[in-house]
Write a protein that holds these residues in place. Structure first.
Motif, PDB file in Angstrom:
ATOM      1  N   LYS A 118      90.073 -24.683  12.659  1.00  0.00           N
ATOM      2  CA  LYS A 118      90.482 -24.995  11.295  1.00  0.00           C
ATOM      3  C   LYS A 118      90.940 -26.447  11.223  1.00  0.00           C
ATOM      4  N   GLY A 119      90.538 -27.122  10.147  1.00  0.00           N
ATOM      5  CA  GLY A 119      90.824 -28.542  10.010  1.00  0.00           C
ATOM      6  C   GLY A 119      89.531 -29.330  10.064  1.00  0.00           C
ATOM      7  N   THR A 120      89.595 -30.605   9.744  1.00  0.00           N
ATOM      8  CA  THR A 120      88.390 -31.424   9.696  1.00  0.00           C
ATOM      9  C   THR A 120      88.692 -32.866  10.060  1.00  0.00           C
ATOM     10  N   HIS A 121      87.642 -33.564  10.448  1.00  0.00           N
ATOM     11  CA  HIS A 121      87.703 -35.003  10.690  1.00  0.00           C
ATOM     12  C   HIS A 121      86.435 -35.571  10.067  1.00  0.00           C
ATOM     13  N   VAL A 122      86.576 -36.280   8.966  1.00  0.00           N
ATOM     14  CA  VAL A 122      85.405 -36.715   8.209  1.00  0.00           C
ATOM     15  C   VAL A 122      85.553 -38.169   7.789  1.00  0.00           C
ATOM     16  N   GLN A 123      84.463 -38.909   7.913  1.00  0.00           N
ATOM     17  CA  GLN A 123      84.371 -40.271   7.407  1.00  0.00           C
ATOM     18  C   GLN A 123      83.481 -40.224   6.175  1.00  0.00           C
ATOM     19  N   SER A 124      83.947 -40.783   5.062  1.00  0.00           N
ATOM     20  CA  SER A 124      83.173 -40.691   3.822  1.00  0.00           C
ATOM     21  C   SER A 124      83.037 -42.048   3.155  1.00  0.00           C
ATOM     22  N   TRP A 125      81.934 -42.198   2.429  1.00  0.00           N
ATOM     23  CA  TRP A 125      81.678 -43.353   1.582  1.00  0.00           C
ATOM     24  C   TRP A 125      81.341 -42.801   0.201  1.00  0.00           C
ATOM     25  N   SER A 126      82.048 -43.235  -0.829  1.00  0.00           N
ATOM     26  CA  SER A 126      81.767 -42.745  -2.177  1.00  0.00           C
ATOM     27  C   SER A 126      81.692 -43.912  -3.148  1.00  0.00           C
ATOM     28  N   LEU A 127      80.754 -43.815  -4.095  1.00  0.00           N
ATOM     29  CA  LEU A 127      80.558 -44.865  -5.079  1.00  0.00           C
ATOM     30  C   LEU A 127      81.446 -44.583  -6.279  1.00  0.00           C
ATOM     31  N   ALA A 128      82.449 -45.435  -6.488  1.00  0.00           N
ATOM     32  CA  ALA A 128      83.351 -45.277  -7.623  1.00  0.00           C
ATOM     33  C   ALA A 128      82.718 -45.944  -8.843  1.00  0.00           C
ATOM     34  N   MET A 129      82.526 -45.165  -9.914  1.00  0.00           N
ATOM     35  CA  MET A 129      81.851 -45.669 -11.106  1.00  0.00           C
ATOM     36  C   MET A 129      82.703 -45.384 -12.331  1.00  0.00           C
ATOM     37  N   SER A 130      82.678 -46.339 -13.276  1.00  0.00           N
ATOM     38  CA  SER A 130      83.365 -46.146 -14.540  1.00  0.00           C
ATOM     39  C   SER A 130      82.737 -47.041 -15.585  1.00  0.00           C
ATOM     40  N   ASP A 131      82.908 -46.706 -16.852  1.00  0.00           N
ATOM     41  CA  ASP A 131      82.384 -47.527 -17.944  1.00  0.00           C
ATOM     42  C   ASP A 131      83.052 -48.898 -17.929  1.00  0.00           C
ATOM     43  N   GLY A 132      82.244 -49.948 -18.051  1.00  0.00           N
ATOM     44  CA  GLY A 132      82.789 -51.287 -18.187  1.00  0.00           C
ATOM     45  C   GLY A 132      83.205 -51.959 -16.900  1.00  0.00           C
ATOM     46  N   ALA A 133      82.989 -51.321 -15.753  1.00  0.00           N
ATOM     47  CA  ALA A 133      83.351 -51.925 -14.464  1.00  0.00           C
ATOM     48  C   ALA A 133      82.215 -51.703 -13.481  1.00  0.00           C
ATOM     49  N   PRO A 134      81.925 -52.685 -12.619  1.00  0.00           N
ATOM     50  CA  PRO A 134      80.851 -52.497 -11.639  1.00  0.00           C
ATOM     51  C   PRO A 134      81.232 -51.451 -10.607  1.00  0.00           C
ATOM     52  N   PRO A 135      80.265 -50.654 -10.153  1.00  0.00           N
ATOM     53  CA  PRO A 135      80.590 -49.657  -9.125  1.00  0.00           C
ATOM     54  C   PRO A 135      80.838 -50.313  -7.774  1.00  0.00           C
ATOM     55  N   VAL A 136      81.730 -49.716  -7.010  1.00  0.00           N
ATOM     56  CA  VAL A 136      82.022 -50.196  -5.666  1.00  0.00           C
ATOM     57  C   VAL A 136      82.094 -49.000  -4.723  1.00  0.00           C
ATOM     58  N   THR A 137      81.729 -49.227  -3.468  1.00  0.00           N
ATOM     59  CA  THR A 137      81.778 -48.162  -2.470  1.00  0.00           C
ATOM     60  C   THR A 137      83.127 -48.187  -1.767  1.00  0.00           C
ATOM     61  N   LEU A 138      83.756 -47.021  -1.724  1.00  0.00           N
ATOM     62  CA  LEU A 138      85.080 -46.886  -1.127  1.00  0.00           C
ATOM     63  C   LEU A 138      84.958 -46.050   0.155  1.00  0.00           C
ATOM     64  N   PRO A 139      85.094 -46.668   1.326  1.00  0.00           N
ATOM     65  CA  PRO A 139      85.034 -45.915   2.575  1.00  0.00           C
ATOM     66  C   PRO A 139      86.424 -45.461   3.019  1.00  0.00           C
ATOM     67  N   GLU A 140      86.521 -44.233   3.511  1.00  0.00           N
ATOM     68  CA  GLU A 140      87.796 -43.758   4.038  1.00  0.00           C
ATOM     69  C   GLU A 140      87.564 -42.673   5.075  1.00  0.00           C
ATOM     70  N   GLU A 141      88.565 -42.460   5.891  1.00  0.00           N
ATOM     71  CA  GLU A 141      88.519 -41.454   6.950  1.00  0.00           C
ATOM     72  C   GLU A 141      89.672 -40.475   6.735  1.00  0.00           C
ATOM     73  N   ARG A 142      89.372 -39.184   6.862  1.00  0.00           N
ATOM     74  CA  ARG A 142      90.389 -38.162   6.622  1.00  0.00           C
ATOM     75  C   ARG A 142      90.447 -37.221   7.827  1.00  0.00           C
ATOM     76  N   ILE A 143      91.652 -36.989   8.308  1.00  0.00           N
ATOM     77  CA  ILE A 143      91.872 -36.084   9.442  1.00  0.00           C
ATOM     78  C   ILE A 143      92.873 -35.020   9.002  1.00  0.00           C
ATOM     79  N   VAL A 144      92.452 -33.754   9.065  1.00  0.00           N
ATOM     80  CA  VAL A 144      93.316 -32.624   8.719  1.00  0.00           C
ATOM     81  C   VAL A 144      93.499 -31.777   9.970  1.00  0.00           C
ATOM     82  N   ARG A 145      94.741 -31.562  10.351  1.00  0.00           N
ATOM     83  CA  ARG A 145      95.054 -30.768  11.531  1.00  0.00           C
ATOM     84  C   ARG A 145      96.043 -29.668  11.160  1.00  0.00           C
TER      85      ARG A 145
END
Length: 325
Positions: A118-145
Motif C-alpha cells: 500500500k502506498g505509491t511513488h510516482v513522478q508526474s508531468w501535467s499541463l496546467a491550462m487556463s483561459d487567458g494564460a499560456p499552458p505550462v508543464t508542472l513536474p512533481e514527485e509524490r511519495i505516499v507511505r
C-alpha cells in the motif's frame, strides 16, 4: 561585487512572484525599482559608482536570463508551452501482443514476488491550462507511505528527473513560478484510516475479481478500455502492485482489447518498456509496461488535435505518470 548584489537584492526589480517568465517589458513597479537602483544620489558615499553598478546589473540579468532560458526553452524556444514531446517508439522494434506479455507476466509472478504494498511513488508531468494564460508543464514527485497503525504520510516535491538540478515550474500559490529542484511542495501526515471500498481496499490478484474492483473504482458497470486506463491510474496512485496483481492487470487489459501494441520505448525515467496505444477523439493514450513482468511503468496522454482556447497544440503531452517501487 558584494555591494552590487546587496543593492540588487534590496531593489528586487524582478520579484519571484512577478508575472513575467519570458522576454517582455517590465511593469511600472519593476521600472521604478530599476530607476531607484540606477540613481547615483541613492548610493551612499564610498559605495559603488554607477559604472560598476551597471556592470553588476548586467551580470545579474545574464544569470536571470540563463535560468529562464534553461527553464522555458529560451527566446527562440516554445516559451508559451513548456510541454515535453511524446515518447517515441523505437524504430523497427517488434511490437509484443498484450496476450503474449500477459503470459510472460503470469510466469514471472509464479513465486509471488515482489509483494503488493500500500502506498505509491510516482513522478508526474501535467499541463496546467487556463483561459487567458499560456499552458505550462508542472513536474512533481509524490511519495505516499503507510504505517502499521493505518496512518500514512505524503511528500510532494517539485522535481524533473530529465533535468536534474535545474529549476522547476510549480503552480504553488496559484501562479506558475520557478523553484529549486527538490523544493518541497507539501509534507503531510494523516491519522489512521480504514476503508473497504476501492481503491483504498486491498486489490485482488485474479483478472475477474480485479475487473469488478476497478469498475467500482471508476463507478461504472461497463468497463471499456478508456475506463480501464482511468481505473489503472487511480489504482496505481494508491497501491504499488505486486507481481500477481500486475499479471492480473495485464491479462485484464489484454481481454478488454482496444490497446494497440506499438513497440519498444524508453520512458522518462530511462527504463525500457513496451508501449500500447489507445486512440480516442482528440487524444492518444500510451501505456508503458515492463517487458519482463508486465508491471505498469507509465501512462501518457497526448493531444492529437489543437486546443486553441487553452493554447495547447497537437503533439503536446497533456499528462504523464511514471510509477516506481
Amino acid at each position: 561585487m558584494a555591494d552590487e548584489l546587496d543593492l540588487l537584492r534590496r531593489a528586487n526589480p524582478v520579484p519571484c512572484d512577478g508575472p513575467h517568465f519570458g522576454d517582455g517589458p517590465l511593469d511600472h513597479r519593476a521600472r521604478r525599482r530599476l530607476e531607484r537602483l540606477l540613481d547615483d544620489r541613492r548610493v551612499p558615499p564610498g559605495r559603488t559608482p554607477r559604472s560598476r553598478l551597471l556592470w553588476g546589473l548586467a551580470a545579474s540579468a545574464v544569470v536571470l536570463g540563463t535560468v529562464l532560458t534553461a527553464l522555458l526553452g529560451g527566446p527562440d524556444g516554445p516559451v508559451a508551452v513548456a510541454a515535453p514531446r511524446p515518447l517515441a517508439v523505437r524504430a523497427g522494434s517488434p511490437p509484443v501482443p498484450l496476450h503474449d506479455l500477459a503470459a510472460l507476466a503470469a510466469a514471472a509472478a509464479a513465486d509471488g514476488s515482489p509483494a503488493l504494498r500500500k502506498g505509491t511513488h510516482v513522478q508526474s508531468w501535467s499541463l496546467a491550462m487556463s483561459d487567458g494564460a499560456p499552458p505550462v508543464t508542472l513536474p512533481e514527485e509524490r511519495i505516499v507511505r503507510w504505517r502499521a497503525d493505518a496512518g500514512h504520510t505524503e511528500l510532494v516535491v517539485a522535481t524533473d528527473p530529465r533535468h536534474p538540478g535545474r529549476p522547476v515550474l510549480t503552480d504553488e500559490g496559484g501562479e506558475p513560478r520557478p523553484v529549486a529542484d527538490g523544493h518541497v511542495l507539501s509534507r503531510t501526515t494523516y491519522p489512521p484510516s480504514w476503508s473497504d471500498a476501492p481503491p483504498a481496499a486491498r486489490p485482488p490478484h485474479t483478472p475477474a475479481a480485479l475487473r469488478a474492483y476497478l469498475a467500482e473504482t471508476v463507478r461504472t458497470d461497463s468497463l471499456d478500455t478508456a475506463g480501464l486506463l482511468d481505473a489503472t491510474r487511480e489504482l496505481l496512485d494508491h497501491w504499488t502492485l505486486g507481481a500477481r496483481e500486475s499479471a492480473a492487470l495485464v491479462r485484464l487489459l489484454a481481454d478488454v482489447g482496444g490497446l494497440r501494441p506499438a513497440g519498444q520505448v524508453t520512458d522518462r525515467l530511462g527504463r525500457p518498456g513496451q508501449a500500447y496505444v489507445y486512440d480516442a477523439r482528440g487524444s492518444r493514450r500510451m501505456l508503458i509496461l515492463d517487458p519482463r513482468t508486465g508491471a505498469v511503468l507509465g501512462l501518457e496522454t497526448t493531444f492529437t488535435e489543437d486546443v486553441p482556447q487553452y493554447g495547447a497544440r497537437a503533439g503536446d503531452v497533456e499528462d504523464y505518470s511514471a510509477w516506481m517501487r
